[in-house]
Design an enzyme around this catalytic site. Structure first.
Site, mmCIF file in Angstrom:
data_model
loop_
_atom_site.group_PDB
_atom_site.id
_atom_site.type_symbol
_atom_site.label_atom_id
_atom_site.label_comp_id
_atom_site.label_asym_id
_atom_site.label_seq_id
_atom_site.Cartn_x
_atom_site.Cartn_y
_atom_site.Cartn_z
ATOM 1 C CE LYS A 215 -4.375 -1.975 1.206
ATOM 2 N NZ LYS A 215 -5.386 -2.325 2.175
ATOM 3 N NE ARG A 254 -7.091 -8.723 -0.096
ATOM 4 C CZ ARG A 254 -6.649 -7.862 -1.009
ATOM 5 N NH1 ARG A 254 -5.647 -7.051 -0.722
ATOM 6 N NH2 ARG A 254 -7.206 -7.816 -2.206
HETATM 7 N N1 PMM Z 1 -7.426 -3.911 0.448
HETATM 8 C C1 PMM Z 1 -7.598 -3.982 -0.881
HETATM 9 C C2 PMM Z 1 -8.499 -4.925 -1.426
HETATM 10 N N2 PMM Z 1 -9.168 -5.786 -0.628
HETATM 11 N N3 PMM Z 1 -9.638 -6.606 1.525
HETATM 12 C C3 PMM Z 1 -9.473 -6.532 2.852
HETATM 13 N N4 PMM Z 1 -10.125 -7.373 3.661
HETATM 14 N N5 PMM Z 1 -8.656 -5.611 3.429
HETATM 15 C C4 PMM Z 1 -7.960 -4.709 2.684
HETATM 16 O O1 PMM Z 1 -7.258 -3.857 3.262
HETATM 17 C C5 PMM Z 1 -8.108 -4.756 1.265
HETATM 18 C C6 PMM Z 1 -8.980 -5.727 0.715
HETATM 19 C C7 PMM Z 1 -6.815 -3.034 -1.743
HETATM 20 O O2 PMM Z 1 -6.517 -3.409 -3.008
HETATM 21 P P1 PMM Z 1 -5.484 -4.579 -3.483
HETATM 22 O O3 PMM Z 1 -6.321 -5.766 -3.797
HETATM 23 O O4 PMM Z 1 -4.814 -4.083 -4.690
HETATM 24 O O5 PMM Z 1 -4.548 -4.848 -2.345
#
Ligand code: PMM
Length: 276
Positions: A215, A254
């Site tokens: 991020k 994640r």
């Molecule tokens: N961040 C992104 C996408 N999905 N899901 C959860 N649970 N928490 C997060 O912080 C989160 C998410 C941001 O986009 P990316 O898929 O490119 O990382």
């Protein structure tokens, strides 16, 4: 949960079937490529794979539900056929339902059940575990909503409101996973405060998901002068956060690049056994 290891923090790999996600937009848009990427993530150490069809990067514009389904369903089917545990990253109950029917086993709702009034009922009906992330507004405007009186207290209170709504709708509290939502209605400094206070979120007594991977706040910290560190060179910093999150008691991290995080969670688990 779901036959996944419970003696260490889990690692969730990310497959974004989108043209515009901030770190990997456009790379896995074709279903076969996305499936192959998910398989690679597992061979690199991911315990499960999160499949999303709608970018939530700051400023992102929403796509329609049919397009989201068209992107995620073949990928979910393909990964499930390989025996891979899949979560679906969606704010839509209709997409969540079809994804569960296609074999997904967790709903990852970045809106914490706030974007779609049917989401909580869907989780209750299906019995699916659901990730409720702290969320205030859609991505197009979320960075206009970064005011908090007390950051950690406000986020925990807003998360508890969503937990109560889920339980009221009939969701089993044991199937509710929480996520403080790094980067969603939060400034860079606020993300660091959240990471410094993961204990407060662990204390809510639900499994905690932490998603710092690549991020912007990492790009800022690791910048070279005015240049943000490029997204594909933020994985060492991400792995450092994995170590700290696992140590703080996170249930899962994640990440886009699981190898170093998969090692880190094992190191933390081994040290944890030593300390007990
Ligand atoms: N961040 C992104 C996408 N999905 N899901 C959860 N649970 N928490 C997060 O912080 C989160 C998410 C941001 O986009 P990316 O898929 O490119 O990382």
């Amino acid at each position: 949960m779901l036959g996944l290891p419970d003696d260490r923090c889990l690692v969730m790999g990310v497959v974004n079937v989108t043209p515009d996600s901030f770190s990997d937009g456009g790379r896995w848009l074709d279903a076969d490529t996305a499936i192959r990427h998910g398989i690679d993530l597992v061979s690199e150490g991911a315990d499960l794979v999160d499949v999303g069809g709608e970018s939530t990067r700051p400023g992102a514009i929403r796509i329609d539900g049919d397009e989201e389904l068209r992107r995620v369903i073949p990928v979910i089917r393909g990964l499930v056929a390989e025996g891979i545990a899949v979560s679906v990253d969606t704010m839509r109950a209709s997409t969540a339902r079809e994804s569960l029917e296609a074999g997904a086993s967790i709903v990852n709702d970045v809106s914490g059940g706030r974007a779609d009034p049917d989401m909580m009922a869907l989780a209750a009906q299906t019995g699916s575990p659901i990730v409720l992330m702290h969320w205030r507004e859609h991505s197009a405007v979320m960075q206009q909503h970064t005011h908090y009186d007390d950051l950690v207290e406000d986020i925990t209170r807003e998360l508890v409101v969503q937990v109560n709504a889920a339980v009221h709708a009939g969701v089993d509290p044991e199937r509710i996973i929480l996520d403080p939502g790094l980067g969603f209605s939060k400034t860079g400094d606020q993300n660091w405060t959240v990471l410094a206070r993961l204990d407060a979120f662990v204390a809510l007594r639900h499994p905690l998901l932490v998603a710092a991977s690549r991020k912007r706040f990492l790009g800022e910290l690791l910048s070279d002068g005015d240049e943000l560190r490029p997204t594909d060179r933020r994985d060492d910093g991400t792995a450092a956060i994995t170590t700290l999150a696992a140590r703080a008691g996170a249930w899962c991290v994640r990440v886009h690049d699981p190898a170093a995080s998969a090692d880190a969670v094992r190191v933390v688990a081994r040290l944890g056994r030593e300390a007990r």
